[in-house]
Scaffold this motif. Structure first.
Motif, mmCIF file in Angstrom:
data_model
loop_
_atom_site.group_PDB
_atom_site.id
_atom_site.type_symbol
_atom_site.label_atom_id
_atom_site.label_comp_id
_atom_site.label_asym_id
_atom_site.label_seq_id
_atom_site.Cartn_x
_atom_site.Cartn_y
_atom_site.Cartn_z
ATOM 1 N N MET A 38 93.631 15.108 -48.559
ATOM 2 C CA MET A 38 93.864 15.211 -47.118
ATOM 3 C C MET A 38 94.491 13.924 -46.612
ATOM 4 O O MET A 38 95.627 13.870 -46.236
ATOM 5 C CB MET A 38 92.547 15.491 -46.367
ATOM 6 C CG MET A 38 92.681 15.517 -44.849
ATOM 7 S SD MET A 38 94.000 16.558 -44.201
ATOM 8 C CE MET A 38 93.545 18.156 -44.854
ATOM 9 N N ASN A 39 93.744 12.858 -46.592
ATOM 10 C CA ASN A 39 94.042 11.525 -46.074
ATOM 11 C C ASN A 39 93.703 11.438 -44.592
ATOM 12 O O ASN A 39 94.509 11.777 -43.720
ATOM 13 C CB ASN A 39 95.489 11.103 -46.296
ATOM 14 C CG ASN A 39 95.629 9.590 -46.165
ATOM 15 O OD1 ASN A 39 95.358 9.031 -45.106
ATOM 16 N ND2 ASN A 39 96.005 8.929 -47.242
ATOM 17 N N LEU A 40 92.482 10.980 -44.326
ATOM 18 C CA LEU A 40 91.997 10.877 -42.960
ATOM 19 C C LEU A 40 92.585 9.688 -42.211
ATOM 20 O O LEU A 40 92.497 9.638 -40.986
ATOM 21 C CB LEU A 40 90.470 10.794 -42.957
ATOM 22 C CG LEU A 40 89.746 12.067 -43.408
ATOM 23 C CD1 LEU A 40 88.246 11.886 -43.322
ATOM 24 C CD2 LEU A 40 90.187 13.260 -42.580
ATOM 25 N N VAL A 41 93.190 8.748 -42.922
ATOM 26 C CA VAL A 41 93.839 7.634 -42.242
ATOM 27 C C VAL A 41 94.907 8.159 -41.293
ATOM 28 O O VAL A 41 95.092 7.645 -40.185
ATOM 29 C CB VAL A 41 94.447 6.646 -43.255
ATOM 30 C CG1 VAL A 41 95.352 5.630 -42.560
ATOM 31 C CG2 VAL A 41 93.334 5.918 -44.013
ATOM 32 N N ALA A 42 95.616 9.213 -41.712
ATOM 33 C CA ALA A 42 96.647 9.799 -40.853
ATOM 34 C C ALA A 42 96.038 10.276 -39.538
ATOM 35 O O ALA A 42 96.592 10.048 -38.452
ATOM 36 C CB ALA A 42 97.330 10.956 -41.576
ATOM 37 N N LYS A 43 94.889 10.929 -39.611
ATOM 38 C CA LYS A 43 94.241 11.452 -38.405
ATOM 39 C C LYS A 43 93.640 10.320 -37.570
ATOM 40 O O LYS A 43 93.654 10.373 -36.341
ATOM 41 C CB LYS A 43 93.181 12.481 -38.798
ATOM 42 C CG LYS A 43 93.788 13.686 -39.511
ATOM 43 C CD LYS A 43 92.776 14.794 -39.770
ATOM 44 C CE LYS A 43 93.462 15.998 -40.388
ATOM 45 N NZ LYS A 43 92.565 17.154 -40.571
ATOM 46 N N GLU A 44 93.108 9.301 -38.234
ATOM 47 C CA GLU A 44 92.572 8.156 -37.501
ATOM 48 C C GLU A 44 93.681 7.422 -36.753
ATOM 49 O O GLU A 44 93.492 6.997 -35.609
ATOM 50 C CB GLU A 44 91.856 7.212 -38.469
ATOM 51 C CG GLU A 44 90.559 7.785 -39.024
ATOM 52 C CD GLU A 44 89.888 6.873 -40.027
ATOM 53 O OE1 GLU A 44 88.660 7.010 -40.218
ATOM 54 O OE2 GLU A 44 90.577 6.030 -40.636
ATOM 55 N N TYR A 45 94.831 7.281 -37.388
ATOM 56 C CA TYR A 45 95.934 6.593 -36.728
ATOM 57 C C TYR A 45 96.353 7.346 -35.458
ATOM 58 O O TYR A 45 96.564 6.740 -34.404
ATOM 59 C CB TYR A 45 97.130 6.450 -37.673
ATOM 60 C CG TYR A 45 98.296 5.733 -37.017
ATOM 61 C CD1 TYR A 45 98.305 4.356 -36.895
ATOM 62 C CD2 TYR A 45 99.368 6.464 -36.488
ATOM 63 C CE1 TYR A 45 99.346 3.695 -36.257
ATOM 64 C CE2 TYR A 45 100.418 5.812 -35.845
ATOM 65 C CZ TYR A 45 100.409 4.433 -35.737
ATOM 66 O OH TYR A 45 101.432 3.787 -35.084
ATOM 67 N N VAL A 46 96.460 8.660 -35.558
ATOM 68 C CA VAL A 46 96.835 9.473 -34.395
ATOM 69 C C VAL A 46 95.797 9.312 -33.279
ATOM 70 O O VAL A 46 96.140 9.083 -32.110
ATOM 71 C CB VAL A 46 96.977 10.957 -34.787
ATOM 72 C CG1 VAL A 46 97.116 11.842 -33.545
ATOM 73 C CG2 VAL A 46 98.175 11.144 -35.709
ATOM 74 N N ALA A 47 94.509 9.424 -33.630
ATOM 75 C CA ALA A 47 93.451 9.341 -32.620
ATOM 76 C C ALA A 47 93.414 7.988 -31.937
ATOM 77 O O ALA A 47 93.055 7.888 -30.755
ATOM 78 C CB ALA A 47 92.097 9.648 -33.261
ATOM 79 N N ALA A 48 93.789 6.946 -32.652
ATOM 80 C CA ALA A 48 93.673 5.587 -32.111
ATOM 81 C C ALA A 48 94.756 5.237 -31.096
ATOM 82 O O ALA A 48 94.618 4.272 -30.349
ATOM 83 C CB ALA A 48 93.716 4.571 -33.257
ATOM 84 N N GLN A 49 95.828 6.020 -31.031
ATOM 85 C CA GLN A 49 96.986 5.617 -30.229
ATOM 86 C C GLN A 49 96.749 5.711 -28.722
ATOM 87 O O GLN A 49 95.988 6.561 -28.253
ATOM 88 C CB GLN A 49 98.204 6.461 -30.606
ATOM 89 C CG GLN A 49 98.667 6.271 -32.035
ATOM 90 C CD GLN A 49 98.832 4.805 -32.390
ATOM 91 O OE1 GLN A 49 99.654 4.094 -31.809
ATOM 92 N NE2 GLN A 49 98.029 4.340 -33.341
ATOM 93 N N ASP A 50 97.440 4.851 -27.995
ATOM 94 C CA ASP A 50 97.490 4.918 -26.534
ATOM 95 C C ASP A 50 98.459 6.038 -26.165
ATOM 96 O O ASP A 50 99.654 5.940 -26.473
ATOM 97 C CB ASP A 50 97.987 3.579 -25.991
ATOM 98 C CG ASP A 50 98.154 3.576 -24.472
ATOM 99 O OD1 ASP A 50 97.901 4.629 -23.836
ATOM 100 O OD2 ASP A 50 98.548 2.527 -23.943
ATOM 101 N N PRO A 51 97.998 7.112 -25.526
ATOM 102 C CA PRO A 51 98.889 8.238 -25.217
ATOM 103 C C PRO A 51 100.100 7.851 -24.385
ATOM 104 O O PRO A 51 101.137 8.510 -24.445
ATOM 105 C CB PRO A 51 97.979 9.202 -24.432
ATOM 106 C CG PRO A 51 96.590 8.828 -24.810
ATOM 107 C CD PRO A 51 96.630 7.346 -25.049
#
Length: 473
Positions: free
Chosen positions: A365-378
């Protein structure tokens, strides 16, 4: 709902903010909220045989853990799990180091673990077994007379029949998986690969409609991509960390950008290839010198396996070579950190980075990809660059998808990401965050357990294969 008993090779320390690997992150997040039992190895090795158990209660979770003998650790963990199954399931047959004693140790430890857990099980428990270390676990429990519903989730890729057959024990592996009531996979490709293996190796178990029945037990397959605790990670990223905030302000004043990669140090992650791609981008676009740096965080893992010490030496050599070529007294192109970083700091660093580079050569999967998305300033989000060979690519279509073997393509997409207009970044991030929320950790866990608990659940229209989209949540 029945009590949930999670079984994994290693139990995570639920008191720590640092977790390494997708399994520890997702299961820890979900189980802490739901409650239950977590059983596995405590990380300690002993000279002599010991069945000493540690029992601890952390919040809603009862943690039951056991040490392992040095012989078991060598044969089961270093040997079969990580010198045979890990490279094999990541399509690296060239790195498989098969020895008969490894498989013997693998089966022995699975039997020991099953014997240690059995006295703690209740009749109506749902037993959820995780990952490649414990493929035979259900068969060992069944041999002890356990009749509980037992599910299995594979966090890494599952190879096609011709790759799996490189292991002399491939038939035993597939037969062991057929002892579960429910098998969960990260992607449709992995799920379909297992179905092909069942058809090839145990054709009598697969009906004309694709349904799998083995020794009177119906075996269901489920594609259910793993996720993170989205809101918790967003809050960590928003809260910020003083040191990261200061560094971000410094770079903003200097007009500098940051590309970030976060991976366990593993040959499957494609880290040398991304170092080379970053170097290629600087070569093609010399105007970027002193304006962008690449931060790679790669905590150590499985250092007792030869292939891991080799990848560390290669990375250190590459980083030194690239920095020697491009660096100046006030600018270092590549910053390489080889130690674990607490998740709150990682979240803040993701938010402070204009590009997230997630380019494994093969990943479940690679959850780093999902963590990076969640961390962003919209309002001012960064851009995710994602390998087509990461399981996350099956969901996160709005990322910039790349071939991690193509150095020029990765270099071009990094340049594109660094120059992407704000409106496009916002549009991509909005869609990506929606997709990340669809498979967050709590939903992932609940959906799996809902299907596992349905003893006579109807088959999906396509036979034994169900997709996450057919499940509530």
């Amino acid at each position: 709902m029945s009590r949930v008993v999670v079984v994994s090779n290693r139990v995570a320390d639920l008191r720590k903010t640092t977790q390494s690997g997708g399994l520890a992150v997702a299961v820890a997040d979900a189980l802490k909220a739901k409650g239950g039992v977590w059983f596995g190895w405590d990380g300690n090795t002993l000279e002599d045989e010991s069945e000493k158990l540690g029992v601890d209660t952390i919040g809603k979770v009862d943690v039951i853990s056991t040490p392992m003998t040095i012989e078991d650790y060598t044969q089961y963990y270093i040997g079969y799990s990580n010198s045979v199954l890990w490279p094999l399931f990541h399509y690296r047959t060239d790195l498989v180091d098969y020895r008969p004693q490894y498989f013997e140790g693998y089966m022995r430890v699975n039997g020991k673990f099953a014997s240690l857990l059995k006295p703690f099980l209740k009749k109506d428990d749902l037993v959820w077994v995780h990952d490649y270390h414990l493929i035979p676990f259900a068969a060992r429990l069944r041999a002890l007379g356990c009749q509980q519903r037992i599910g299995y989730f594979l966090h890494i890729p599952f190879p096609p029949p011709d790759i799996l057959a490189a292991s002399p024990n491939h038939m035993a592996l597939v037969e062991s998986m057929l002892q579960y009531d429910l098998l969960g996979f990260q992607t449709s490709a992995d799920m379909n690969n297992f179905h092909r293996c069942a058809e090839d190796f145990f054709p009598d178990a697969v009906g004309e409609d694709g349904e799998i029945t083995y020794k009177g037990r119906k075996v269901r397959l489920l594609r259910l991509p793993i996720g993170i605790d989205v809101d918790a990670f967003i809050e960590m990223a928003r809260s910020g960390v003083e040191e990261v905030s200061i560094d971000r302000m410094r770079r903003a004043i200097l007009g500098q950008h940051q590309v970030i990669g976060v991976d366990r140090l593993d040959y499957s992650k494609g880290i040398p290839e991304r170092f080379e791609a970053f170097s290629r981008m600087l070569h093609l676009h010399p105007e970027l010198e002193k304006t962008v740096s690449f931060l790679q965080i790669a905590p150590p893992t499985r250092e007792d396996v030869t292939a891991y010490s080799e990848i560390r030496e290669k990375l250190e050599g590459l980083a030194g070579s690239i920095n020697g070529k491009f660096a100046d007294f006030d600018w270092t192109p590549i910053r390489y950190i080889h130690r674990p970083i607490p998740r709150p700091i990682l979240a803040a660093m993701f938010r402070a980075s204009q590009v997230g580079l997630v380019t494994p050569l093969r990943d479940g999967m690679n959850l780093v990809a999902k963590e990076y998305v969640a961390a962003q300033d919209p309002e001012d989000p960064g851009v995710l660059i994602l390998s087509s060979f990461a399981g996350a690519a099956e969901e996160l279509h709005e990322a910039l998808i790349v071939n991690p073997h193509d150095t020029d393509e990765m270099a071009q997409q990094m340049y594109h990401a660094l120059n992407m207009p704000l409106e496009e970044r916002r549009q991509r991030h909005e869609k990506l965050l929606e997709r990340v929320r669809e498979s967050e950790a709590g939903t992932w866990m609940q959906n799996f357990l809902d299907v596992l608990e349905e003893e006579d659940a109807p088959q999906d229209a396509a036979g034994p294969v169900a997709d996450a989209s057919t499940i509530r949540g």
